[in-house]
Scaffold this motif. Structure first.
Motif, PDB file in Angstrom:
ATOM      1  N   GLU A  79      -3.747  -5.955   2.019  1.00  0.00           N
ATOM      2  CA  GLU A  79      -5.154  -5.952   2.431  1.00  0.00           C
ATOM      3  C   GLU A  79      -6.079  -6.319   1.276  1.00  0.00           C
ATOM      4  OE1 GLU A  79      -5.930  -2.143   4.094  1.00  0.00           O
ATOM      5  OE2 GLU A  79      -4.728  -2.491   5.907  1.00  0.00           O
ATOM      6  N   GLU A  80      -5.665  -6.029   0.044  1.00  0.00           N
ATOM      7  CA  GLU A  80      -6.473  -6.362  -1.124  1.00  0.00           C
ATOM      8  C   GLU A  80      -6.333  -7.833  -1.530  1.00  0.00           C
ATOM      9  OE1 GLU A  80      -8.698  -4.600  -2.556  1.00  0.00           O
ATOM     10  OE2 GLU A  80      -8.284  -2.687  -1.560  1.00  0.00           O
ATOM     11  N   GLY A  81      -5.321  -8.523  -0.986  1.00  0.00           N
ATOM     12  CA  GLY A  81      -5.147  -9.936  -1.315  1.00  0.00           C
ATOM     13  C   GLY A  81      -3.793 -10.284  -1.901  1.00  0.00           C
ATOM     14  N   VAL A  90      -0.047   2.512  -7.207  1.00  0.00           N
ATOM     15  CA  VAL A  90      -0.811   1.720  -6.240  1.00  0.00           C
ATOM     16  C   VAL A  90      -2.304   1.654  -6.579  1.00  0.00           C
ATOM     17  CG1 VAL A  90      -1.517   1.567  -3.819  1.00  0.00           C
ATOM     18  CG2 VAL A  90       0.872   2.033  -4.402  1.00  0.00           C
ATOM     19  N   PRO A  91      -2.966   2.749  -6.957  1.00  0.00           N
ATOM     20  CA  PRO A  91      -4.397   2.642  -7.299  1.00  0.00           C
ATOM     21  C   PRO A  91      -4.655   1.646  -8.430  1.00  0.00           C
ATOM     22  CG  PRO A  91      -3.805   4.936  -6.980  1.00  0.00           C
ATOM     23  CD  PRO A  91      -2.530   4.166  -6.979  1.00  0.00           C
ATOM     24  N   TYR A  92      -3.817   1.663  -9.465  1.00  0.00           N
ATOM     25  CA  TYR A  92      -3.984   0.715 -10.579  1.00  0.00           C
ATOM     26  C   TYR A  92      -3.771  -0.717 -10.101  1.00  0.00           C
ATOM     27  CZ  TYR A  92      -3.332  -1.577 -15.109  1.00  0.00           C
ATOM     28  OH  TYR A  92      -3.445  -2.433 -16.189  1.00  0.00           O
ATOM     29  N   LEU A  93      -2.747  -0.933  -9.276  1.00  0.00           N
ATOM     30  CA  LEU A  93      -2.451  -2.282  -8.792  1.00  0.00           C
ATOM     31  C   LEU A  93      -3.558  -2.805  -7.877  1.00  0.00           C
ATOM     32  CD1 LEU A  93       1.356  -1.806  -8.069  1.00  0.00           C
ATOM     33  CD2 LEU A  93       0.334  -3.060  -9.983  1.00  0.00           C
ATOM     34  N   LYS A  94      -4.068  -1.932  -7.011  1.00  0.00           N
ATOM     35  CA  LYS A  94      -5.166  -2.341  -6.133  1.00  0.00           C
ATOM     36  C   LYS A  94      -6.373  -2.776  -6.952  1.00  0.00           C
ATOM     37  CE  LYS A  94      -6.132   0.098  -2.449  1.00  0.00           C
ATOM     38  NZ  LYS A  94      -6.365   1.255  -1.531  1.00  0.00           N
ATOM     39  N   ASN A  95      -6.668  -2.006  -7.980  1.00  0.00           N
ATOM     40  CA  ASN A  95      -7.808  -2.340  -8.840  1.00  0.00           C
ATOM     41  C   ASN A  95      -7.588  -3.663  -9.561  1.00  0.00           C
ATOM     42  OD1 ASN A  95     -10.324  -1.592 -10.390  1.00  0.00           O
ATOM     43  ND2 ASN A  95      -8.860  -1.661 -12.080  1.00  0.00           N
ATOM     44  N   ALA A  96      -6.370  -3.870 -10.058  1.00  0.00           N
ATOM     45  CA  ALA A  96      -6.075  -5.112 -10.776  1.00  0.00           C
ATOM     46  C   ALA A  96      -6.209  -6.324  -9.859  1.00  0.00           C
ATOM     47  CB  ALA A  96      -4.666  -5.046 -11.374  1.00  0.00           C
ATOM     48  N   ILE A  97      -5.713  -6.208  -8.626  1.00  0.00           N
ATOM     49  CA  ILE A  97      -5.825  -7.317  -7.670  1.00  0.00           C
ATOM     50  C   ILE A  97      -7.286  -7.611  -7.362  1.00  0.00           C
ATOM     51  CG2 ILE A  97      -5.332  -8.024  -5.295  1.00  0.00           C
ATOM     52  CD1 ILE A  97      -2.662  -6.475  -5.574  1.00  0.00           C
ATOM     53  N   ARG A  98      -8.097  -6.553  -7.182  1.00  0.00           N
ATOM     54  CA  ARG A  98      -9.527  -6.759  -6.921  1.00  0.00           C
ATOM     55  C   ARG A  98     -10.197  -7.487  -8.086  1.00  0.00           C
ATOM     56  NH1 ARG A  98     -10.383  -0.585  -5.326  1.00  0.00           N
ATOM     57  NH2 ARG A  98      -9.606  -0.594  -3.175  1.00  0.00           N
ATOM     58  N   ASP A 145       3.788   1.396   3.750  1.00  0.00           N
ATOM     59  CA  ASP A 145       2.337   1.551   3.876  1.00  0.00           C
ATOM     60  C   ASP A 145       1.619   1.188   2.579  1.00  0.00           C
ATOM     61  OD1 ASP A 145       3.356   3.755   2.543  1.00  0.00           O
ATOM     62  OD2 ASP A 145       1.973   5.186   3.455  1.00  0.00           O
ATOM     63  N   GLU A 146       2.289   1.402   1.432  1.00  0.00           N
ATOM     64  CA  GLU A 146       1.680   1.026   0.158  1.00  0.00           C
ATOM     65  C   GLU A 146       1.611  -0.496   0.016  1.00  0.00           C
ATOM     66  OE1 GLU A 146       2.853   4.732  -2.743  1.00  0.00           O
ATOM     67  OE2 GLU A 146       4.457   3.322  -2.218  1.00  0.00           O
ATOM     68  N   TYR A 147       2.644  -1.175   0.461  1.00  0.00           N
ATOM     69  CA  TYR A 147       2.585  -2.642   0.454  1.00  0.00           C
ATOM     70  C   TYR A 147       1.473  -3.149   1.374  1.00  0.00           C
ATOM     71  CZ  TYR A 147       6.941  -3.134  -2.178  1.00  0.00           C
ATOM     72  OH  TYR A 147       7.902  -3.107  -3.153  1.00  0.00           O
ATOM     73  N   ARG A 148       1.283  -2.497   2.500  1.00  0.00           N
ATOM     74  CA  ARG A 148       0.203  -2.911   3.416  1.00  0.00           C
ATOM     75  C   ARG A 148      -1.159  -2.777   2.735  1.00  0.00           C
ATOM     76  NH1 ARG A 148       3.132   0.075   7.842  1.00  0.00           N
ATOM     77  NH2 ARG A 148       4.238  -1.530   9.059  1.00  0.00           N
ATOM     78  N   GLU A 149      -1.340  -1.707   1.977  1.00  0.00           N
ATOM     79  CA  GLU A 149      -2.603  -1.526   1.248  1.00  0.00           C
ATOM     80  C   GLU A 149      -2.853  -2.677   0.281  1.00  0.00           C
ATOM     81  OE1 GLU A 149      -3.590   2.319  -0.517  1.00  0.00           O
ATOM     82  OE2 GLU A 149      -1.906   3.198   0.589  1.00  0.00           O
ATOM     83  N   LEU A 150      -1.817  -3.083  -0.433  1.00  0.00           N
ATOM     84  CA  LEU A 150      -1.967  -4.158  -1.410  1.00  0.00           C
ATOM     85  C   LEU A 150      -2.174  -5.505  -0.733  1.00  0.00           C
ATOM     86  CD1 LEU A 150       0.746  -3.116  -4.030  1.00  0.00           C
ATOM     87  CD2 LEU A 150      -1.716  -2.700  -4.106  1.00  0.00           C
TER      88      LEU A 150
END
Length: 388
Positions: free
Chosen positions: A191-193, A157-165, A184-189
């Motif tokens: 929120e990132e877009g 998830v941290p890598y994916l969040k960064n990539a989306i940003r 909850d991990e899908y919700r985090e992503l």
């Protein structure tokens, strides 16, 4: 006919009874062998009835994917084209996959990224992600699909969040095809877009699934099967479903995919859905298809899905050959990829890295766009905006 089989003939996916029932509980009410026998027992009369009905159900779908429907392909093609044009117009949506990593902790017998394959592993850096994004943006793409192997420690998830940003300023529509995650991990992503998630069951035959996924988190059949439920609970905009054709009987797998779709549409009605049609393709040390799905079979299945459901997005990748893609886009498909690379950094960073599988249609984005226009259709690069 067994009790389970008779029950399946009249059953409508019930959705949520208790507040936490998931698709696996519905799935267990259907026996693969019974469904397979019912499909192959369909007659020409069943096919005619399905084509004449104005509102079709899963029994009609069984008829439309059965061998009995083969003489009706021309009629099915015409009806599929009519429904598609009425619902979507004469447009084709274009998207491109962007592979970020071939790291994977699963053993999957059909995949070039499988843990057992002794290949150089690569995960793109921030600078490399931006170079790939810049190339695809300059090609005109606004829909992007991020793809990784399943390796939580490397591309979690941290890598994916960064990539989306990183790529959010480039694209208005960002989808992923990665390892299944928790709600909850899908919700985090989201929120990132994040806009959509593609998660293919590969096969709905549980024993066959275990054979082809002997190790890794992906070996958990139930966890993967219930992933679209977690996506619905997280509030995802779109979920993509599909089976990998070549592992087991394609007709029966397709019935279970349709059952899954109808269950999700009823329970998570705010979410949009797409169906993809991947056929097993060669890769390094790869598995040969155990069941052959011909071009005619694939066309029949596409027509059947469109006749069953006018709203679902039907997507076709560059796995398929040029001639098939040229002919099918007018007959039910409304989303295609082009100029795809299935290796991390395959566009500009490292074109020689190992592919997940071989593509068949290698034409450029410009050539595909010209082909679509020559057939009287328009290319849609962007049909959704986060601010709306």
């Amino acid at each position: 006919m067994s009790v389970t089989s008779q029950h399946s003939k009249n059953r409508v996916p019930s959705g949520n009874k208790t507040g936490r029932d998931l698709f696996y509980e519905v799935f267990r009410e259907y026996a693969w062998k019974d469904i397979e026998e019912e499909i192959y027992a369909k007659t020409a009369s069943d096919v005619r009835r399905a084509l004449q009905n104005t509102k079709r159900n899963l029994e009609d779908f069984k008829a439309l994917i059965s061998p009995a429907a083969r003489p009706f392909l021309e009629q099915m093609a015409g009806k599929s084209m009519q429904i598609t044009q009425r619902r979507f117009g004469k447009v084709i949506q274009m998207y491109a996959p962007m592979y970020l990593s071939n790291e994977c902790q699963n053993i999957c017998t059909y995949c070039g990224f499988s843990l057992t394959n002794k290949i150089p592993r690569r995960t793109l850096t921030d600078e490399e992600i931006l170079r790939e994004a810049d190339f695809l943006k300059n090609k005109g793409y606004d829909h992007i699909l991020l793809v990784t192997g399943e390796a939580n420690s490397t591309v979690g998830v941290p890598y994916l969040k960064n990539a989306i940003r990183l790529i959010r300023p480039y694209f208005s529509n960002i989808s992923i095809e990665v390892q299944p995650l928790d709600t909850d991990e899908y919700r985090e992503l989201i929120e990132e877009g994040l806009y959509a998630v593609l998660v293919y069951q590969e096969t709905y035959h549980e024993e066959c699934y275990k054979i082809h996924h002997p190790k890794g988190k992906k070996s958990n059949f139930k966890y993967r099967l219930d992933t679209p439920d977690r996506l619905g609970e997280a509030g995802i905009h779109k979920t993509g479903l599909g089976a990998l054709f070549g592992l087991k009987d394609w007709r029966t797998d397709s019935f279970f995919t349709a059952l899954h779709l109808k269950y999700l549409q009823k329970k998570y009605w705010k979410t949009r859905y797409s169906i993809s049609f991947p056929r097993l393709r060669p890769h390094s040390g790869g598995l040969e298809p155990k069941v052959v799905m011909t071009d005619s079979d694939l066309a029949q299945l596409i027509f059947a899905y469109r006749i069953l459901d006018e709203d679902v997005e039907l997507s076709l990748s560059t796995r398929e050959n040029m001639n098939f893609r040229n002919n099918i886009i007018r007959l039910g498909i409304n989303s295609i990829s082009a100029e795809s690379k299935t290796n991390p950094g395959g566009y500009v960073v490292d074109p020689q890295s190992l592919e997940q599988f071989e593509i068949s249609d290698e034409r450029s984005t410009e050539e595909i766009t010209d082909m679509v226009h020559d057939q009287g259709y328009e290319v849609v690069w962007k049909d959704w905006e986060k601010g709306y």
